[in-house]
Enzyme design. Structure first.
Site, PDB file in Angstrom:
ATOM      1  N   LYS A 217       0.810  -1.188  -0.287  1.00  0.00           N
ATOM      2  CA  LYS A 217       0.067   0.138  -0.474  1.00  0.00           C
ATOM      3  C   LYS A 217       0.648   1.124  -0.228  1.00  0.00           C
ATOM      4  O   LYS A 217       0.319   2.315  -0.995  1.00  0.00           O
ATOM      5  CB  LYS A 217      -0.797  -0.152   1.455  1.00  0.00           C
ATOM      6  CG  LYS A 217      -1.936   1.220   1.270  1.00  0.00           C
ATOM      7  CD  LYS A 217      -2.983   1.918   0.805  1.00  0.00           C
ATOM      8  CE  LYS A 217      -3.579   2.938   0.540  1.00  0.00           C
ATOM      9  NZ  LYS A 217      -4.060   3.560   1.573  1.00  0.00           N
ATOM     10  N   CYS A 271      -3.615  10.188   2.093  1.00  0.00           N
ATOM     11  CA  CYS A 271      -3.080   8.553   1.326  1.00  0.00           C
ATOM     12  C   CYS A 271      -1.333   9.128   1.274  1.00  0.00           C
ATOM     13  O   CYS A 271      -0.259   9.234   1.437  1.00  0.00           O
ATOM     14  CB  CYS A 271      -3.406   7.794   1.114  1.00  0.00           C
ATOM     15  SG  CYS A 271      -4.832   7.437   1.996  1.00  0.00           S
TER      16      CYS A 271
END
Length: 420
Positions: A217, A271
């Site tokens: 990720k 993010c």
């Protein structure tokens, strides 16, 4: 173990990831208990309404709550599976990962854990966070066994399954995107895949363990950050060489194997602006390109502010009878990306706050996706595009769809999105 083991699922953290995930499970007629520390979020959800902006989410939550499959609480209850989707910010100048929310969530669910439970960390996390969570749970519940000591025979199963969705398209992408499952044992991974296949039509890909799932990720978002940094650096170079960066990128992208992204005011969101630092923190000597990309993107807001101040200066030179207090500045967009209300880590918000702190004249903020200005903009006014039309300086920071068709306003323009 068949799906009947997941008669009840608990989602800890009802934000931009947790609430859509809870709603997805509930829409498949599984009982879901959502848990959040915010009483406001809990009350809103229990009325069948939502406290965040995300297309289609309101309808799914409304239906799930009224059908009795979704309810929100401030304290955890027993369940077959627990999904933890809480924030993982960083702290300090060194951008050290802050796992305090994961630790608090672990301690909150520990008292209600029972043998056979599955605990999944969904929060985007630095390498090692899933094992840290497992250690906190084991410390809180010495009466239960965990994979780090008992492997496949453990009472509790633990895995990391990071989300990878785009705000504004969460409801589609939760279903269609592939998911990575990083269990602490193969059985943990298999159970996680079985759980997500309740609604995921994409592939559930099994990683060799939680650490590589965590790193996957972080790598996805760092890849994007590095590419945005390339575009942002090009925009600085083009400015120095008096070229139009938008034209340059358009021409370069005609090459069949080149796809340069669009520059902007920086990089925001929870993010891309955060995750690369998790890689840097785990390998500080080695992650040189990733660190540099972060620095390029983090420095862009200051460059934009310099452009704004230069434009104010140019206006005052053309109107010597005025002072800075007479100059109305209109800023277009505060969100971290177009067509959403999410202000987290937003460079546009950062620029506007710094402008508000230093500019003595009126400051108008055009942001169609919010109803009230956030903290730090007390001197500014939320305005419509019509209100802003007479401003002396127009600053385009986020190309919301309402702005993309707008004509270039009269007056000075600073456009970091290439709209005008």
């Amino acid at each position: 173990m068949s799906n009947h083991s997941f008669k009840r699922i608990s989602v800890i953290g009802l934000g931009y990831i947790g609430l859509p995930t809870a709603a997805m499970f509930a829409s498949r007629k599984i009982e879901v208990v959502g848990v959040d520390v915010s009483q406001h979020a809990v009350d809103t959800i229990n009325q069948g309404e939502i406290h965040i902006v995300e297309p289609d989410l309101d309808m799914v939550v409304h239906a799930a709550v009224h059908a009795g499959y979704l309810r929100a609480r401030t304290a955890p209850e027993p369940a077959g599976a627990f999904l933890i989707a809480v924030p993982t910010p960083f702290r300090g100048e060194n951008h050290d990962p802050d796992l305090s929310c994961i630790e608090a969530a672990s301690k909150a669910i520990a008292p209600v854990l029972a043998p056979g439970n599955l605990v999944i960390l969904e929060s985007t996390s630095p390498v090692g966070a899933t094992e840290a969570m497992a250690a906190w749970l084991a410390k809180a519940r010495p009466d239960l066994t965990f994979p780090q000591t008992h492997g496949e025979a453990s009472d509790i199963r633990i895995a990391h399954c990071p989300e990878r969705v785009l705000p504004g398209k969460v409801m589609q992408e939760l279903i269609s995107n592939d998911r990575v499952m990083g269990g602490m044992t193969p059985r943990c991974s298999a159970l996680s895949a079985q759980l997500y296949k309740t609604f995921v039509t994409g592939e559930c890909v099994i990683a060799s363990g939680p650490r590589v799932a965590e790193m996957a990720k972080l790598t996805e978002n760092s890849f994007r950050d590095v590419n945005i940094a390339f575009a942002n650096e090009l925009s600085l170079i083009c400015d120095k060489l008096d070229m139009d960066v938008w034209e340059l990128i358009r021409l370069a992208n005609r090459h069949p194997r080149v796809n340069i992204l669009q520059p902007g005011p920086g990089v925001g969101g929870h993010c891309i602006a955060v995750d690369p630092w998790f890689i840097v923190s785990s390998a500080p000597e080695t992650a040189r390109l990733i660190r540099t990309a972060r620095q390029v993107n983090d420095s862009k807001p200051a460059w934009v502010l310099d452009k704004i101040h230069a434009a104010i200066g140019a206006h005052l030179m053309a109107h010597p009878q005025q002072t800075a207090a007479d100059v109305t500045v209109a800023v277009y967009g505060l969100a971290f990306k177009p067509d959403i209300d999410d202000l987290r880590e937003s460079p546009a918000l950062d620029i506007t706050r710094r402008l508000a702190a230093g500019h003595r004249g009126p400051l108008l903020v055009v942001e169609p996706n919010i109803n009230a200005l956030p903290k730090g903009l007390e001197g500014a006014r939320l305005a419509s595009m019509a209100d802003a039309a007479t401003a002396a300086l127009h600053v385009m920071l986020v190309d919301h769809r309402q702005f993309r068709t707008s004509v270039r306003p009269s007056g000075h323009v600073v456009d970091v999105r290439g709209v005008w």
